[in-house]
Design an enzyme around this catalytic site. Structure first.
Site, PDB file in Angstrom:
ATOM      1  N   HIS A 142      33.473  35.058  41.799  1.00 36.15           N
ATOM      2  CA  HIS A 142      34.917  34.855  41.893  1.00 36.15           C
ATOM      3  C   HIS A 142      35.252  33.367  41.761  1.00 36.15           C
ATOM      4  CE1 HIS A 142      38.918  36.139  42.836  1.00 36.15           C
ATOM      5  NE2 HIS A 142      38.954  35.665  44.065  1.00 36.15           N
ATOM      6  N   SER A 185      42.820  33.357  42.311  1.00 31.24           N
ATOM      7  CA  SER A 185      42.796  34.574  43.122  1.00 31.24           C
ATOM      8  C   SER A 185      44.217  34.996  43.508  1.00 31.24           C
ATOM      9  CB  SER A 185      41.900  34.372  44.352  1.00 31.24           C
ATOM     10  OG  SER A 185      41.610  35.600  44.975  1.00 31.24           O
ATOM     11  N   ASP A 234      40.698  34.028  37.733  1.00 28.63           N
ATOM     12  CA  ASP A 234      40.249  35.299  38.309  1.00 28.63           C
ATOM     13  C   ASP A 234      41.298  35.872  39.261  1.00 28.63           C
ATOM     14  OD1 ASP A 234      38.154  37.147  38.003  1.00 28.63           O
ATOM     15  OD2 ASP A 234      37.406  36.740  40.003  1.00 28.63           O
TER      16      ASP A 234
END
Length: 318
Positions: free
Chosen positions: A270, A185, A209
Site C-alpha cells: 500500500h 489511501s 493507491d
C-alpha cells in the site's frame, strides 16, 4: 446436497469473520466479504481494523473538516511549516506563500498526521525540483479514530479542503492551472472530493493507491471529475487499495497488487504508491505501457504506447 451447501456457506462465513492473527498478513481477505483487515499507520505499522464496527458518532460530531490544519512549506521554510488558517487572511500575508508559484497539496491517509512519513518525502521531492508552495493537510483529529469513523468523515474533510483552496486563491491569488492535489489511501478520496467542490478546477490530481475497503460503489470516491487530469497509482489493488480504473489514467506498477517487490507483508505494498510517486517527481523515470484490458495490467503484459507514471508536470494529460 442441501446439507453440503449449508456447510459450505457456514465455512465461508466463519472464514470471512475470522480474526487474522499475523500482523500485516491480509492473505485471508476477500473484498466485500471479510470483516477484518490489517492496515498500516503513517509509519507502516499494521493495525487490525474491524470493517463492521460502528462509527463513533461522538467523534464525527466533534471532529470534522473544520479541524483541518494547513501547513505551508516553501524553499524558504522547507522543514518548519507555517500554518495558514482558513478565514484568517493575515496568516497568508505573514507567510511565504507566493501566488505565482505552483501549489502542491498533500493529504495523508488513515491513522496518520502531517508529520507521517509520506509528507516530508513528497514535500522534499516537490521542493527539490520546483520553487513551489507545498501545503500539507493534517486531518489527524479524525484520521486517528476508528477506520469506519474516518471513512464516514472523509466527505467533511474533503469539502473543507475544497472550500479552503477556493478561499486561498480568491484571497491571495493563484491559478488553478498551477494546482496539483496529491492524496494517499483515504487521502486520495479527500482530494477527489476537494477537487469536485472546487468545480473540477485543479489542473492535476494524483490518487496514491486510493483506499479500497468500504469504498466500492461509494459515490464519494475519487473519480475523473475531480480535476482536469486525474491519475491513480495502484499498488495494493483488491486489498487496501482499489483496483478498478477510476481515474483518467491508471498505473499498475508490478501488476498493481500485493506483493510489491521488496515487501514481505501486504500492508507494505500500500505504502509503495507514495514512495514510487516521490521518486518520479525527482527523476521522472518510471514508464508505463498502455493496456488493452485490466487483465493485461494485472499480469504486467501491456505493450501499447508509453506514458510517464507520476511526476509533478502540471501540463500532463493522458
Amino acid at each position: 446436497m442441501k446439507l453440503l451447501v449449508v456447510l459450505s456457506a457456514l465455512i465461508a462465513l466463519c472464514a470471512g469473520n475470522a480474526v487474522p492473527l499475523v500482523p500485516g498478513d491480509n492473505s485471508h481477505y476477500v473484498e466485500g466479504e471479510s470483516r477484518y483487515i490489517w492496515m498500516p499507520d503513517g509509519e507502516g505499522v499494521p493495525y487490525l481494523v474491524d470493517l463492521q464496527e460502528s462509527a463513533d458518532e461522538g467523534l464525527l460530531l466533534n471532529r470534522n473538516g473544520n479541524n483541518n490544519a494547513y501547513w505551508l512549506y516553501t524553499r524558504l521554510n522547507p522543514t518548519n511549516p507555517q500554518v495558514i488558517v482558513h478565514g484568517d487572511a493575515n496568516t497568508i500575508w505573514s507567510s511565504n506563500y507566493v501566488a505565482s508559484r505552483p501549489l502542491k497539496v498533500i493529504v495523508h491517509g488513515w491513522n496518520s498526521n502531517g508529520n507521517s512519513a509520506m509528507n516530508p518525502l513528497i514535500t522534499d521531492a516537490f521542493l527539490g525540483v520546483s520553487d513551489a508552495n507545498v501545503i500539507v493537510v493534517d486531518w489527524n483529529a479524525l484520521a486517528n479514530g476508528f477506520y469506519v469513523s474516518a471513512v464516514r468523515g472523509v466527505p467533511s474533510v474533503g469539502e473543507s479542503l475544497g472550500n479552503f483552496l477556493v478561499w486561498l486563491i480568491n484571497t491571495a491569488g493563484g491559478n488553478w492551472n498551477n494546482v496539483h492535489l496529491v492524496g494517499f489511501s483515504l487521502g486520495a478520496h479527500v482530494v477527489g472530493i476537494a477537487g469536485r467542490v472546487a468545480g473540477g478546477q485543479p489542473v492535476r490530481i494524483t490518487g496514491l493507491d486510493p483506499a479500497g475497503p468500504l469504498w466500492g460503489g461509494n459515490s464519494n470516491a475519487l473519480d475523473a471529475n475531480a480535476g482536469a487530469y486525474v491519475e491513480c497509482i495502484h499498488t495494493d489493488g483488491g486489498l487496501l487499495g482499489i483496483f478498478d480504473p477510476i481515474c483518467d489514467a491508471n498505473f499498475y506498477p508490478n501488476g498493481g497488487r500485493n506483493r510489491q517487490p521488496g515487501c514481505w507483508i501486504s500492508t507494505c505494498s500500500h505504502s509503495r504508491a507514495y514512495e514510487l510517486f516521490a521518486s518520479t517527481v525527482i527523476n521522472n523515470h518510471l514508464i508505463g505501457r498502455l493496456c488493452d484490458n485490466i487483465n493485461q495490467a494485472r499480469n504486467s503484459k501491456c505493450s501499447g504506447d508509453t506514458f510517464q507514471m507520476g511526476n509533478g508536470v502540471l501540463t500532463k494529460r493522458g
